[in-house]
Design a protein around this motif. Sequence first.
Motif, PDB file in Angstrom:
ATOM      1  N   GLU A 115       0.832  -1.211   0.000  1.00 26.32           N
ATOM      2  CA  GLU A 115       0.000   0.000   0.000  1.00 26.32           C
ATOM      3  C   GLU A 115       0.865   1.259   0.000  1.00 26.32           C
ATOM      4  O   GLU A 115       0.556   2.246  -0.696  1.00 26.32           O
ATOM      5  N   LEU A 116       1.944   1.243   0.772  1.00 29.86           N
ATOM      6  CA  LEU A 116       2.843   2.406   0.792  1.00 29.86           C
ATOM      7  C   LEU A 116       3.464   2.628  -0.585  1.00 29.86           C
ATOM      8  O   LEU A 116       3.557   3.771  -1.063  1.00 29.86           O
ATOM      9  N   ALA A 117       3.914   1.557  -1.217  1.00 24.48           N
ATOM     10  CA  ALA A 117       4.513   1.680  -2.547  1.00 24.48           C
ATOM     11  C   ALA A 117       3.494   2.217  -3.547  1.00 24.48           C
ATOM     12  O   ALA A 117       3.808   3.095  -4.367  1.00 24.48           O
ATOM     13  N   LYS A 118       2.267   1.703  -3.473  1.00 30.91           N
ATOM     14  CA  LYS A 118       1.219   2.160  -4.408  1.00 30.91           C
ATOM     15  C   LYS A 118       0.940   3.649  -4.237  1.00 30.91           C
ATOM     16  O   LYS A 118       0.659   4.364  -5.215  1.00 30.91           O
ATOM     17  N   TYR A 119       1.029   4.131  -3.011  1.00 28.90           N
ATOM     18  CA  TYR A 119       0.871   5.570  -2.749  1.00 28.90           C
ATOM     19  C   TYR A 119       1.853   6.370  -3.593  1.00 28.90           C
ATOM     20  O   TYR A 119       1.483   7.361  -4.244  1.00 28.90           O
ATOM     21  N   TYR A 120       3.113   5.961  -3.611  1.00 30.55           N
ATOM     22  CA  TYR A 120       4.135   6.699  -4.374  1.00 30.55           C
ATOM     23  C   TYR A 120       3.975   6.492  -5.881  1.00 30.55           C
ATOM     24  O   TYR A 120       4.180   7.433  -6.660  1.00 30.55           O
ATOM     25  N   TYR A 121       3.600   5.293  -6.314  1.00 27.53           N
ATOM     26  CA  TYR A 121       3.341   5.078  -7.740  1.00 27.53           C
ATOM     27  C   TYR A 121       2.220   6.003  -8.219  1.00 27.53           C
ATOM     28  O   TYR A 121       2.331   6.653  -9.266  1.00 27.53           O
ATOM     29  N   ASP A 122       1.147   6.080  -7.454  1.00 23.34           N
ATOM     30  CA  ASP A 122       0.005   6.908  -7.841  1.00 23.34           C
ATOM     31  C   ASP A 122       0.366   8.381  -7.835  1.00 23.34           C
ATOM     32  O   ASP A 122      -0.050   9.147  -8.727  1.00 23.34           O
ATOM     33  N   LEU A 123       1.122   8.800  -6.834  1.00 22.88           N
ATOM     34  CA  LEU A 123       1.520  10.209  -6.733  1.00 22.88           C
ATOM     35  C   LEU A 123       2.422  10.595  -7.900  1.00 22.88           C
ATOM     36  O   LEU A 123       2.223  11.651  -8.534  1.00 22.88           O
ATOM     37  N   ALA A 124       3.404   9.771  -8.205  1.00 22.23           N
ATOM     38  CA  ALA A 124       4.313  10.054  -9.320  1.00 22.23           C
ATOM     39  C   ALA A 124       3.565  10.093 -10.651  1.00 22.23           C
ATOM     40  O   ALA A 124       3.813  10.956 -11.507  1.00 22.23           O
ATOM     41  N   GLU A 125       2.646   9.156 -10.837  1.00 25.51           N
ATOM     42  CA  GLU A 125       1.877   9.123 -12.085  1.00 25.51           C
ATOM     43  C   GLU A 125       1.003  10.363 -12.226  1.00 25.51           C
ATOM     44  O   GLU A 125       0.875  10.936 -13.311  1.00 25.51           O
ATOM     45  N   ALA A 126       0.413  10.808 -11.128  1.00 22.58           N
ATOM     46  CA  ALA A 126      -0.512  11.941 -11.167  1.00 22.58           C
ATOM     47  C   ALA A 126       0.178  13.239 -11.565  1.00 22.58           C
ATOM     48  O   ALA A 126      -0.433  14.093 -12.231  1.00 22.58           O
ATOM     49  N   VAL A 127       1.421  13.402 -11.157  1.00 19.18           N
ATOM     50  CA  VAL A 127       2.123  14.658 -11.464  1.00 19.18           C
ATOM     51  C   VAL A 127       3.159  14.506 -12.574  1.00 19.18           C
ATOM     52  O   VAL A 127       3.800  15.482 -12.969  1.00 19.18           O
ATOM     53  N   GLY A 128       3.347  13.293 -13.062  1.00 16.42           N
ATOM     54  CA  GLY A 128       4.244  13.079 -14.189  1.00 16.42           C
ATOM     55  C   GLY A 128       5.702  13.291 -13.878  1.00 16.42           C
ATOM     56  O   GLY A 128       6.476  13.714 -14.752  1.00 16.42           O
ATOM     57  N   ARG A 129       6.103  12.987 -12.661  1.00 16.23           N
ATOM     58  CA  ARG A 129       7.502  13.141 -12.261  1.00 16.23           C
ATOM     59  C   ARG A 129       7.768  12.298 -11.018  1.00 16.23           C
ATOM     60  O   ARG A 129       6.841  11.988 -10.265  1.00 16.23           O
ATOM     61  N   PRO A 130       9.034  11.927 -10.812  1.00 15.55           N
ATOM     62  CA  PRO A 130       9.355  11.138  -9.617  1.00 15.55           C
ATOM     63  C   PRO A 130       9.238  11.962  -8.343  1.00 15.55           C
ATOM     64  O   PRO A 130       9.253  13.195  -8.377  1.00 15.55           O
ATOM     65  N   ILE A 131       9.156  11.259  -7.225  1.00 20.89           N
ATOM     66  CA  ILE A 131       8.875  11.862  -5.919  1.00 20.89           C
ATOM     67  C   ILE A 131      10.065  11.688  -4.985  1.00 20.89           C
ATOM     68  O   ILE A 131      10.769  10.678  -5.043  1.00 20.89           O
ATOM     69  N   LEU A 132      10.276  12.665  -4.116  1.00 20.76           N
ATOM     70  CA  LEU A 132      11.230  12.524  -3.010  1.00 20.76           C
ATOM     71  C   LEU A 132      10.526  11.788  -1.882  1.00 20.76           C
ATOM     72  O   LEU A 132       9.476  12.227  -1.406  1.00 20.76           O
ATOM     73  N   TYR A 133      11.093  10.660  -1.472  1.00 23.66           N
ATOM     74  CA  TYR A 133      10.565   9.877  -0.353  1.00 23.66           C
ATOM     75  C   TYR A 133      11.149  10.446   0.939  1.00 23.66           C
ATOM     76  O   TYR A 133      12.351  10.398   1.157  1.00 23.66           O
ATOM     77  N   TYR A 134      10.277  10.993   1.778  1.00 24.12           N
ATOM     78  CA  TYR A 134      10.695  11.604   3.036  1.00 24.12           C
ATOM     79  C   TYR A 134      10.678  10.518   4.103  1.00 24.12           C
ATOM     80  O   TYR A 134       9.640  10.188   4.668  1.00 24.12           O
ATOM     81  N   ASP A 135      11.845   9.964   4.362  1.00 18.31           N
ATOM     82  CA  ASP A 135      11.989   8.843   5.291  1.00 18.31           C
ATOM     83  C   ASP A 135      12.220   9.373   6.697  1.00 18.31           C
ATOM     84  O   ASP A 135      13.334   9.792   7.032  1.00 18.31           O
ATOM     85  N   ILE A 136      11.186   9.371   7.503  1.00 12.72           N
ATOM     86  CA  ILE A 136      11.288   9.862   8.879  1.00 12.72           C
ATOM     87  C   ILE A 136      10.506   8.916   9.782  1.00 12.72           C
ATOM     88  O   ILE A 136       9.411   9.228  10.281  1.00 12.72           O
ATOM     89  N   PRO A 137      11.050   7.719  10.009  1.00 14.74           N
ATOM     90  CA  PRO A 137      10.319   6.686  10.751  1.00 14.74           C
ATOM     91  C   PRO A 137       9.987   7.075  12.186  1.00 14.74           C
ATOM     92  O   PRO A 137       9.030   6.537  12.762  1.00 14.74           O
ATOM     93  N   SER A 138      10.732   7.995  12.785  1.00  9.67           N
ATOM     94  CA  SER A 138      10.425   8.419  14.151  1.00  9.67           C
ATOM     95  C   SER A 138       9.057   9.089  14.235  1.00  9.67           C
ATOM     96  O   SER A 138       8.427   9.094  15.298  1.00  9.67           O
ATOM     97  N   SER A 139       8.583   9.644  13.119  1.00 12.08           N
ATOM     98  CA  SER A 139       7.273  10.300  13.088  1.00 12.08           C
ATOM     99  C   SER A 139       6.203   9.463  12.407  1.00 12.08           C
ATOM    100  O   SER A 139       5.047   9.453  12.836  1.00 12.08           O
ATOM    101  N   THR A 140       6.568   8.763  11.325  1.00 14.61           N
ATOM    102  CA  THR A 140       5.567   8.025  10.548  1.00 14.61           C
ATOM    103  C   THR A 140       5.442   6.569  10.975  1.00 14.61           C
ATOM    104  O   THR A 140       4.447   5.908  10.648  1.00 14.61           O
TER     105      THR A 140
END
Length: 295
Positions: A115-140
């Motif tokens: 589900e997390l991966a699909k979130y980024y696939y959908d986001l990248a597809e929607a805007v037509g560009r790759p996404i910066l993955y904000y890795d902050i496990p202490s918060s998320t």
Amino acid sequence: MISRKEMIVASITIYDEENHINDAEMLKLWNKNIQEGADGFFIGGSVGECFLLSNEERIHMFELAGSALKNLDVYAHVGAISTDHAIEMAKAAVSCGIQHIASTPPFYFAFTTKELAKYYYDLAEAVGRPILYYDIPSSTHADLNTDDSEIRALLKSGAIDMIKHTNLQSYRMKRIKSINPGIKVMGGFESRMIPMLNYHCDGFIGSTFNFMLPQYNKIVELYGTPKKSEIFKIISDSTDILQVLLDTGLPASIKYILKRQGIQSGDVRRPLLPLSDGAKTKLDAILDKKLIYNN
């Protein structure tokens, strides 16, 4: 000498006395940071109080940055629990002329890595560009586990082109690069600058860059030179300051320090609390002693 490292300020969000975003002071802060050597800005991240802003305020910050910072790298953080909400924010940022879209993984629900991966696939597809993955496990509480097949596929896919590595596991950068050497990895913890430099990171995105960027620029400048030994005093002083900020409250402390530097940075949003007089005294003491480039 090491290769050029991009230094991105994770910007705060400034409010006026009516608790509205203060455009004039935001521009004053950004101009200050540019003069100090900022390569770009990360808008609406953690220290920017992202999830305490309304949708309209988040978009307003994108508009302001898109118009004022045209010649710099600007990253719009659009993270949300809902994919549709994140896409709405991302499309708004793109319409403001912002090139780089960033997002934390969605949180609260126990999302699977698929589900997390699909979130980024959908986001990248929607805007037509790759996404910066904000890795902050202490918060998320979402782990970018490079041994997980869904995460490995995501990193290989092209949907992710950069990672903000706000993660104490510096060695994981090497694993990410082994999966996809084309992904840029930016250090997100200022206290981990030396380990991240040792792993050949591509740069840093830092919250304390709002007021202490010259100090960190000096560390990067000296790293890998015959004067490398001078770094340890600077990194020690910077880390001592950072520790006090973490003890007293990061966003509120940064805003207090910026007031010392002439930026009318306002207060923090509830439920965050303003600094006590004792916390201000504690900050004053460490800054007077350790902030090398005090202005």
